[in-house]
Design a protein around this motif. Structure first.
Motif, PDB file in Angstrom:
ATOM      1  N   SER A 141      51.844 -13.154 -81.822  1.00 48.25           N
ATOM      2  CA  SER A 141      51.497 -11.800 -81.377  1.00 48.25           C
ATOM      3  C   SER A 141      52.038 -10.747 -82.335  1.00 48.25           C
ATOM      4  CB  SER A 141      51.949 -11.576 -79.928  1.00 48.25           C
ATOM      5  OG  SER A 141      53.184 -10.975 -79.883  1.00 48.25           O
ATOM      6  N   ASN A 142      53.119 -11.065 -83.047  1.00 45.57           N
ATOM      7  CA  ASN A 142      53.682 -10.085 -83.979  1.00 45.57           C
ATOM      8  C   ASN A 142      53.235 -10.281 -85.422  1.00 45.57           C
ATOM      9  OD1 ASN A 142      55.747  -8.232 -82.574  1.00 45.57           O
ATOM     10  ND2 ASN A 142      56.092 -10.255 -81.670  1.00 45.57           N
ATOM     11  N   SER A 143      52.605 -11.404 -85.722  1.00 47.85           N
ATOM     12  CA  SER A 143      52.175 -11.596 -87.114  1.00 47.85           C
ATOM     13  C   SER A 143      50.692 -11.294 -87.299  1.00 47.85           C
ATOM     14  CB  SER A 143      52.463 -13.025 -87.574  1.00 47.85           C
ATOM     15  OG  SER A 143      51.734 -13.948 -86.793  1.00 47.85           O
ATOM     16  N   TRP A 144      49.880 -11.658 -86.320  1.00 51.27           N
ATOM     17  CA  TRP A 144      48.431 -11.485 -86.507  1.00 51.27           C
ATOM     18  C   TRP A 144      48.023 -10.048 -86.861  1.00 51.27           C
ATOM     19  CZ3 TRP A 144      45.580 -15.003 -82.373  1.00 51.27           C
ATOM     20  CH2 TRP A 144      45.850 -16.337 -82.691  1.00 51.27           C
ATOM     21  N   PRO A 145      48.549  -9.037 -86.158  1.00 47.97           N
ATOM     22  CA  PRO A 145      48.098  -7.683 -86.507  1.00 47.97           C
ATOM     23  C   PRO A 145      48.341  -7.351 -87.985  1.00 47.97           C
ATOM     24  CG  PRO A 145      49.306  -7.652 -84.446  1.00 47.97           C
ATOM     25  CD  PRO A 145      49.478  -9.015 -85.017  1.00 47.97           C
ATOM     26  N   PHE A 146      49.440  -7.800 -88.548  1.00 45.98           N
ATOM     27  CA  PHE A 146      49.723  -7.520 -89.957  1.00 45.98           C
ATOM     28  C   PHE A 146      48.876  -8.407 -90.863  1.00 45.98           C
ATOM     29  CE2 PHE A 146      53.672  -6.266 -87.802  1.00 45.98           C
ATOM     30  CZ  PHE A 146      53.757  -4.952 -88.243  1.00 45.98           C
ATOM     31  N   LEU A 147      48.824  -9.683 -90.527  1.00 44.75           N
ATOM     32  CA  LEU A 147      48.106 -10.617 -91.400  1.00 44.75           C
ATOM     33  C   LEU A 147      46.606 -10.336 -91.403  1.00 44.75           C
ATOM     34  CD1 LEU A 147      50.040 -13.935 -90.694  1.00 44.75           C
ATOM     35  CD2 LEU A 147      50.097 -12.524 -92.731  1.00 44.75           C
ATOM     36  N   LEU A 148      46.077  -9.949 -90.247  1.00 45.34           N
ATOM     37  CA  LEU A 148      44.639  -9.666 -90.184  1.00 45.34           C
ATOM     38  C   LEU A 148      44.299  -8.368 -90.923  1.00 45.34           C
ATOM     39  CD1 LEU A 148      43.926 -10.724 -86.486  1.00 45.34           C
ATOM     40  CD2 LEU A 148      43.277 -11.947 -88.562  1.00 45.34           C
ATOM     41  N   HIS A 149      45.314  -7.541 -91.185  1.00 43.91           N
ATOM     42  CA  HIS A 149      45.084  -6.327 -91.973  1.00 43.91           C
ATOM     43  C   HIS A 149      45.560  -6.479 -93.413  1.00 43.91           C
ATOM     44  CE1 HIS A 149      44.435  -4.444 -88.003  1.00 43.91           C
ATOM     45  NE2 HIS A 149      43.568  -3.752 -88.698  1.00 43.91           N
ATOM     46  N   GLY A 150      45.763  -7.719 -93.836  1.00 45.23           N
ATOM     47  CA  GLY A 150      46.010  -7.972 -95.252  1.00 45.23           C
ATOM     48  C   GLY A 150      47.422  -7.737 -95.744  1.00 45.23           C
ATOM     49  N   ARG A 151      48.393  -7.545 -94.838  1.00 47.11           N
ATOM     50  CA  ARG A 151      49.760  -7.292 -95.322  1.00 47.11           C
ATOM     51  C   ARG A 151      50.433  -8.601 -95.753  1.00 47.11           C
ATOM     52  NH1 ARG A 151      52.298  -2.291 -93.311  1.00 47.11           N
ATOM     53  NH2 ARG A 151      54.196  -3.045 -94.327  1.00 47.11           N
ATOM     54  N   ASP A 152      51.287  -8.485 -96.759  1.00 47.01           N
ATOM     55  CA  ASP A 152      52.147  -9.620 -97.120  1.00 47.01           C
ATOM     56  C   ASP A 152      53.203  -9.755 -96.044  1.00 47.01           C
ATOM     57  OD1 ASP A 152      50.666 -10.058 -99.310  1.00 47.01           O
ATOM     58  OD2 ASP A 152      52.226  -9.675-100.782  1.00 47.01           O
ATOM     59  N   PHE A 153      53.655 -10.983 -95.817  1.00 37.39           N
ATOM     60  CA  PHE A 153      54.396 -11.236 -94.579  1.00 37.39           C
ATOM     61  C   PHE A 153      55.513 -12.249 -94.775  1.00 37.39           C
ATOM     62  CE2 PHE A 153      55.018 -13.346 -90.541  1.00 37.39           C
ATOM     63  CZ  PHE A 153      54.963 -12.318 -89.618  1.00 37.39           C
ATOM     64  N   ILE A 154      56.679 -11.908 -94.234  1.00 35.02           N
ATOM     65  CA  ILE A 154      57.813 -12.844 -94.225  1.00 35.02           C
ATOM     66  C   ILE A 154      58.108 -13.180 -92.767  1.00 35.02           C
ATOM     67  CG2 ILE A 154      60.298 -13.037 -94.604  1.00 35.02           C
ATOM     68  CD1 ILE A 154      59.876 -11.006 -96.963  1.00 35.02           C
ATOM     69  N   GLY A 155      58.074 -14.432 -92.423  1.00 38.81           N
ATOM     70  CA  GLY A 155      58.362 -14.825 -91.040  1.00 38.81           C
ATOM     71  C   GLY A 155      59.609 -15.687 -90.999  1.00 38.81           C
ATOM     72  N   ILE A 156      60.585 -15.268 -90.203  1.00 39.55           N
ATOM     73  CA  ILE A 156      61.765 -16.102 -90.021  1.00 39.55           C
ATOM     74  C   ILE A 156      61.584 -16.743 -88.646  1.00 39.55           C
ATOM     75  CG2 ILE A 156      64.298 -16.165 -89.956  1.00 39.55           C
ATOM     76  CD1 ILE A 156      63.311 -15.170 -92.636  1.00 39.55           C
ATOM     77  N   ALA A 157      61.048 -17.938 -88.664  1.00 40.46           N
ATOM     78  CA  ALA A 157      60.738 -18.607 -87.403  1.00 40.46           C
ATOM     79  C   ALA A 157      60.770 -20.106 -87.636  1.00 40.46           C
ATOM     80  CB  ALA A 157      59.359 -18.190 -86.919  1.00 40.46           C
ATOM     81  N   LYS A 158      61.068 -20.819 -86.576  1.00 36.67           N
ATOM     82  CA  LYS A 158      61.208 -22.267 -86.723  1.00 36.67           C
ATOM     83  C   LYS A 158      59.928 -22.987 -86.323  1.00 36.67           C
ATOM     84  CE  LYS A 158      64.703 -23.389 -84.239  1.00 36.67           C
ATOM     85  NZ  LYS A 158      65.841 -24.110 -83.665  1.00 36.67           N
ATOM     86  N   THR A 159      59.851 -24.235 -86.728  1.00 32.55           N
ATOM     87  CA  THR A 159      58.770 -25.093 -86.272  1.00 32.55           C
ATOM     88  C   THR A 159      58.860 -25.211 -84.755  1.00 32.55           C
ATOM     89  OG1 THR A 159      58.664 -26.269 -88.306  1.00 32.55           O
ATOM     90  CG2 THR A 159      57.913 -27.471 -86.394  1.00 32.55           C
ATOM     91  N   GLY A 160      57.723 -25.160 -84.097  1.00 30.64           N
ATOM     92  CA  GLY A 160      57.722 -25.206 -82.640  1.00 30.64           C
ATOM     93  C   GLY A 160      57.503 -23.826 -82.060  1.00 30.64           C
ATOM     94  N   SER A 161      57.555 -22.785 -82.924  1.00 27.53           N
ATOM     95  CA  SER A 161      57.363 -21.418 -82.438  1.00 27.53           C
ATOM     96  C   SER A 161      55.878 -21.051 -82.449  1.00 27.53           C
ATOM     97  CB  SER A 161      58.139 -20.437 -83.314  1.00 27.53           C
ATOM     98  OG  SER A 161      57.735 -20.583 -84.668  1.00 27.53           O
ATOM     99  N   GLY A 162      55.039 -21.944 -82.932  1.00 28.11           N
ATOM    100  CA  GLY A 162      53.602 -21.655 -83.041  1.00 28.11           C
ATOM    101  C   GLY A 162      53.279 -21.014 -84.383  1.00 28.11           C
ATOM    102  N   LYS A 163      54.109 -21.276 -85.376  1.00 29.29           N
ATOM    103  CA  LYS A 163      53.905 -20.581 -86.656  1.00 29.29           C
ATOM    104  C   LYS A 163      52.716 -21.131 -87.448  1.00 29.29           C
ATOM    105  CE  LYS A 163      57.613 -22.989 -89.026  1.00 29.29           C
ATOM    106  NZ  LYS A 163      57.339 -23.597 -90.308  1.00 29.29           N
ATOM    107  N   THR A 164      52.313 -22.376 -87.203  1.00 29.23           N
ATOM    108  CA  THR A 164      51.161 -22.897 -87.951  1.00 29.23           C
ATOM    109  C   THR A 164      49.909 -22.078 -87.641  1.00 29.23           C
ATOM    110  OG1 THR A 164      52.199 -25.042 -87.664  1.00 29.23           O
ATOM    111  CG2 THR A 164      49.997 -25.036 -88.602  1.00 29.23           C
ATOM    112  N   LEU A 165      49.698 -21.803 -86.364  1.00 34.03           N
ATOM    113  CA  LEU A 165      48.531 -20.979 -86.024  1.00 34.03           C
ATOM    114  C   LEU A 165      48.797 -19.511 -86.354  1.00 34.03           C
ATOM    115  CD1 LEU A 165      47.310 -22.630 -82.707  1.00 34.03           C
ATOM    116  CD2 LEU A 165      46.301 -22.812 -84.979  1.00 34.03           C
ATOM    117  N   ALA A 166      50.077 -19.124 -86.397  1.00 33.56           N
ATOM    118  CA  ALA A 166      50.411 -17.733 -86.750  1.00 33.56           C
ATOM    119  C   ALA A 166      49.860 -17.411 -88.142  1.00 33.56           C
ATOM    120  CB  ALA A 166      51.920 -17.501 -86.708  1.00 33.56           C
ATOM    121  N   PHE A 167      49.974 -18.362 -89.085  1.00 34.29           N
ATOM    122  CA  PHE A 167      49.356 -18.091 -90.390  1.00 34.29           C
ATOM    123  C   PHE A 167      47.964 -18.706 -90.491  1.00 34.29           C
ATOM    124  CE2 PHE A 167      52.075 -21.886 -91.456  1.00 34.29           C
ATOM    125  CZ  PHE A 167      51.092 -22.761 -91.894  1.00 34.29           C
TER     126      PHE A 167
END
Ligand code: AMP
Length: 533
Positions: A141-167
């Motif tokens: 919910s916090n990455s899609w708005p930035f990623l869908l608008h083309g921003r470069d992105f640093i995510g500090i998150a662990k496996t299991g947080s849903g990060k695969t679909l986040a990117f």
């Protein structure tokens, strides 16, 4: 989408900064802009002088004006210092679900966190893979708005947080838009995902190839330890996403069978681990082969200096940083941690006794961590000789055997697994009841990752750790982890000392904080080449 060159030179940076300052001035209050123009300033002063002479003396309002002007200049200077010359103002926002978002220009309404999948306005095809989830996970919910608008992105998150679909979902959206907007329908890869280990690469591939089916987005997974033939055939047949480990990917690029020049969406997963494993030269070389106009996403569990340098070199100067549950790096409070100080030669007997206790049913999942791949085989053989049904994953095994062992563990056929840190890193293994650390890891950070394999999804877990005198350099950090989680600290562990070498610890001091340039540089772990690429 930001335009990035592989290495932004100083003069380019200066030009960028000047442009941005100009933009900023344009947005400023016209009065303020007027005060900054020397010509207009002179005219104004002349006019003010005339007024003073008419009045005979400087009146009160004139004094106020000057004061205001001085204040505005001070604010401007402050702003410039804050902006560090690279445009925009650093903002930070914290959400209810323990997520911290920081970066420049993040408060625009288009960057608002998503409350539902529908708010993303993505097509049904893309959201098909999320239909069993009630809402986006915090990182989504916090990455899609930035990623869908083309921003470069640093995510500090662990496996299991849903990060695969986040990117993954924004990557697929990027691909579909690109294919739609260009006449070129030839399937040369548009997205690259780099992973430190084969298993993580495979896991990402499984998620993305499933998620891509409804919209026809095709992925390939390339890693070492297995024949190149099928990977080359898949690349030749045309793919949208290449997922791979750095070593094999570099080989395939050098063979001329993997072309990345069209790649405009790049993901570095577990970036800290990738550099820890010594893959920095490969990562740099691979990134330099991708398109210079690209969106870059980096996921990392920690943010050490080397990762920060990489991000500065390859990312837009204003990336967004999203930290999910910053205390995630502290030990999970749902895990009961037991630490036992013992001698090396006592470990086999003790392990068997613990298995009789924790793995009595022989059906619950128990994960035993060792340090070296030879140790993995030795412990596996020792347990098999004593009648335990056990499998192992380490760099010593052929990839096929590793995949099979993991599958047997996941589906419960063989719920006892021996693993090295490198092989197990980043894997989403559900329902592990007990973690046993047969050997203490090389870093406390790895300890926290290991024990985080249990106590997931609201369940309770147990982590039972053997600590030997050879590990005493890490006793202080381990004691801190135990104390922070309210766990018992055994007296014989305290006897090793509570000293913490701050700079050497990624867990204490380096997490998302600036670290000094003299911090130790990552080196490749070379013991018997537990090389996972
Ligand atoms: P990761 O390895 O971080 O991609 O996390 C993967 C796990 O998170 C898988 O078990 C997914 O099924 C699960 N997952 C992904 N997105 C969501 C979501 N929005 N809600 C619940 N679980 C999710």
């Amino acid at each position: 989408m930001p335009t990035i060159t592989d290495s932004i030179t100083k003069s380019e940076k200066k030009t960028k900064n000047k442009d941005h300052k100009r933009k900023l001035q344009d947005q400023q209050d016209p009065d303020l802009v007027e005060q900054q123009s020397p010509k207009k300033d002179k005219k104004k002063k002349k006019k003010d002088k005339e007024q003073v002479s008419v009045n005979g003396s400087e009146d009160l309002s004139e004094k106020k004006k000057k004061k205001k002007q001085k204040k505005e200049e001070e604010i401007k200077k402050e702003q410039e210092v804050k902006n560090n010359g690279d445009g925009g103002v650093d903002e930070v926002r914290e959400t209810d679900d323990n997520v911290v978002v920081s970066g420049k220009d993040i408060s625009d309404v288009k960057y608002k966190a998503l409350k539902s999948f529908a708010e993303s306005k993505l097509s049904d095809e893309l959201l098909e893979c999320c239909k069993n989830f009630s809402k986006p996970s915090p990182i989504q919910s916090n990455s899609w708005p930035f990623l869908l608008h083309g921003r470069d992105f640093i995510g500090i998150a662990k496996t299991g947080s849903g990060k695969t679909l986040a990117f993954g979902i924004p990557a697929m959206n990027h691909i579909l838009n690109k294919r739609k907007n260009t006449a070129n329908k030839k399937v040369t890869p548009l997205c690259l995902v780099l992973s430190p280990t084969r298993e993580l690469a495979q896991q990402i591939y499984d998620v993305l190839s499933d998620a891509g089916k409804p919209s026809g987005v095709r992925s390939v997974c390339v890693y070492g330890g297995t024949s190149k033939g099928p990977q080359i055939s898949a690349l030749k047949s045309g793919v949208d996403i290449v997922i791979g480990t750095p070593g094999r990917l570099k080989d395939l690029i050098e063979m001329g069978v993997c072309q990345l020049q069209e790649v405009s969406f790049v993901v570095l997963d577990e970036a800290d681990r990738m550099l820890d494993m010594g893959f920095e030269p490969e990562v740099r070389s691979i990134l330099s082969k991708t398109s210079s106009v690209r969106q870059v996403v980096m996921f990392s569990a920690t943010w050490p200096l080397a990762v920060n340098q990489l991000s500065q070199e390859f990312m837009d100067p204003n990336p967004v940083k999203v930290v999910v549950g910053s205390e995630d790096l502290a030990a999970n409070h749902d895990v009961m941690q037991i630490v036992e100080v013992l001698e090396d030669r006592a470990r086999d007997e003790r392990l068997v006794t613990l298995l009789e206790k924790y793995h009595k049913s022989r059906r619950n999942r128990v994960l035993v961590f060792v340090l070296y791949k030879k140790e993995a085989s030795r412990v596996e053989n020792m347990l098999q000789r004593r009648g335990w049904k056990v499998v192992s994953i380490s760099g010593d095994k052929q990839q096929k055997a590793r995949t099979e062992a993991l599958q047997l563990f996941k589906d419960g056929t063989s719920p006892l697994l021996i693993a090295t840190d490198v092989a197990a890193r980043g894997l989403d293994i559900p329902d592990v009841e007990v973690v046993i650390n047969y050997s203490f890891p090389l870093t406390t950070e790895d300890y926290v990752h290991r024990i985080g394999r249990t106590g997931r999804a609201g369940k309770k877990g147990v982590a039972h750790t053997f600590f030997m005198k050879e590990n005493k350099a890490l006793s202080g950090e381990l004691i801190n982890v135990l104390r922070e989680a309210g766990q018992n600290v055994p007296t014989n562990l305290l006897n090793f000392g509570t000293h913490v070498k701050k700079k050497e610890s990624k867990l204490y001091g380096a997490h998302f904080k600036e670290i000094s340039a003299d911090a130790p540089k990552a080196t490749k772990i070379t013991f018997d080449s537990d090389n996972e690429d």
